[in-house]
Scaffold this active site. Sequence first.
Site, mmCIF file in Angstrom:
data_model
loop_
_atom_site.group_PDB
_atom_site.id
_atom_site.type_symbol
_atom_site.label_atom_id
_atom_site.label_comp_id
_atom_site.label_asym_id
_atom_site.label_seq_id
_atom_site.Cartn_x
_atom_site.Cartn_y
_atom_site.Cartn_z
ATOM 1 N N THR A 194 0.662 -1.346 -0.101
ATOM 2 C CA THR A 194 0.025 0.045 -0.109
ATOM 3 C C THR A 194 0.993 1.175 0.048
ATOM 4 O OG1 THR A 194 -0.148 0.243 2.439
ATOM 5 C CG2 THR A 194 -1.746 -1.000 1.216
ATOM 6 N N LEU A 240 -2.609 4.501 -0.069
ATOM 7 C CA LEU A 240 -4.242 4.025 -0.280
ATOM 8 C C LEU A 240 -4.285 2.780 -0.039
ATOM 9 C CD1 LEU A 240 -7.053 5.327 -0.581
ATOM 10 C CD2 LEU A 240 -6.686 4.896 -3.062
ATOM 11 N N HIS A 241 -4.677 2.309 1.202
ATOM 12 C CA HIS A 241 -4.594 1.048 1.603
ATOM 13 C C HIS A 241 -5.618 0.278 1.128
ATOM 14 C CE1 HIS A 241 -1.311 2.490 4.594
ATOM 15 N NE2 HIS A 241 -2.370 3.296 4.910
ATOM 16 N N ASP A 242 -6.818 0.362 1.746
ATOM 17 C CA ASP A 242 -7.981 -0.858 1.794
ATOM 18 C C ASP A 242 -8.297 -0.998 0.085
ATOM 19 O OD1 ASP A 242 -9.382 0.333 4.924
ATOM 20 O OD2 ASP A 242 -7.793 -1.171 4.436
ATOM 21 N N ASN A 244 -7.050 -1.702 -2.400
ATOM 22 C CA ASN A 244 -6.195 -2.927 -3.148
ATOM 23 C C ASN A 244 -6.638 -4.278 -2.842
ATOM 24 O OD1 ASN A 244 -3.305 -1.736 -4.152
ATOM 25 N ND2 ASN A 244 -3.765 -0.713 -1.956
#
Length: 311
Positions: A194, A240-242, A244
């Site tokens: 991320t 930008l984590h989630d 993915n």
Amino acid sequence: MARKIIIDTDPGQDDALAILLALASPELDVLGIVAVAGNVPLPLTQHNSLKIAELAGKPQTKVFAGASKPLVRPLVTAEEVHGRTGLDGPDLPEPVMKLHKQHGVDFIIETLLHEAAGTVTLCVLGPLTNIALALNKAPEIASRIQEIVLMGGGFFEGGNITPTAEFNFYVDPEAAKVVYASGVPIVMMPLDVTHKALTTAKRIEAFRSLGNKVGDACVAMLEFFERFDEEKYGTDGGPLHDPNVIAYLLKPELYSGRHCNVEIETASELCLGMSVIDWWGVTKRPKNAIVMRDVDHEGFFTLLTERIATL
Ligand code: RIB
Ligand code: CA
């Protein structure tokens, strides 16, 4: 046939974009959204989940409240990142749709027992509390879960809430330990992935240029969300984590990694919540997760922007 998923989440601006991506993608059948305490307390994460489903124009989406605190520890939240509401940035209308009355953990169990075995994927975007509670309450569901695809952990990138721990695993390390010991196939999107997916100014402009309500809300969410990490990492944009997790379901070719053993530290106060990833196979511990390390970040943002444009 669309892939059946349950999204377990603690919105959170990055969770919001993941939910929007899922609801915008006909390849996915979102059976339900289950809120968990994490970025902000449960009353806010459940409320934000409703707001996001309505922002997507999908008021028929089933939304449930799950666990209000970790398995054994006090809740740690992240208002400094996400704001007091957990969804600071856009001014979204109060939701009209209502929460379902069933507890989110029971919804997860019931759905897994009802749907054909091996046909439901759990997409986990926050602390793993609900998933661990479901596995502890109904161990028979483990063999029925197609896959758990989660955002959490870190290794070469270290941690983001402590030097060694990523937030989702840090908030509920005992829950993460239960999930990694469950034998359920896991695909893991750690900080190593991320942190390569940055919300640069050019990418924010791509959302702004959509000229639709959802694109504008994404700009407001990301511009609020990224400020903390831009200052911390000194980068153009923040990780930008989630989203993915959802992008992997839609275009797995965007990601690369390897099957490893992953253990979660639950005893050491210094390294609590650390994901100990045996990337080089130096132990004989069983491999229990596909750990992603690289992402085609241009392809990721192209997918995300294209799908948000359809809402
Ligand atoms: O460490 C990042 C993760 O913690 C993301 O899921 C973010 O939403 C927070 O839950
Ligand atoms: Ca999250």
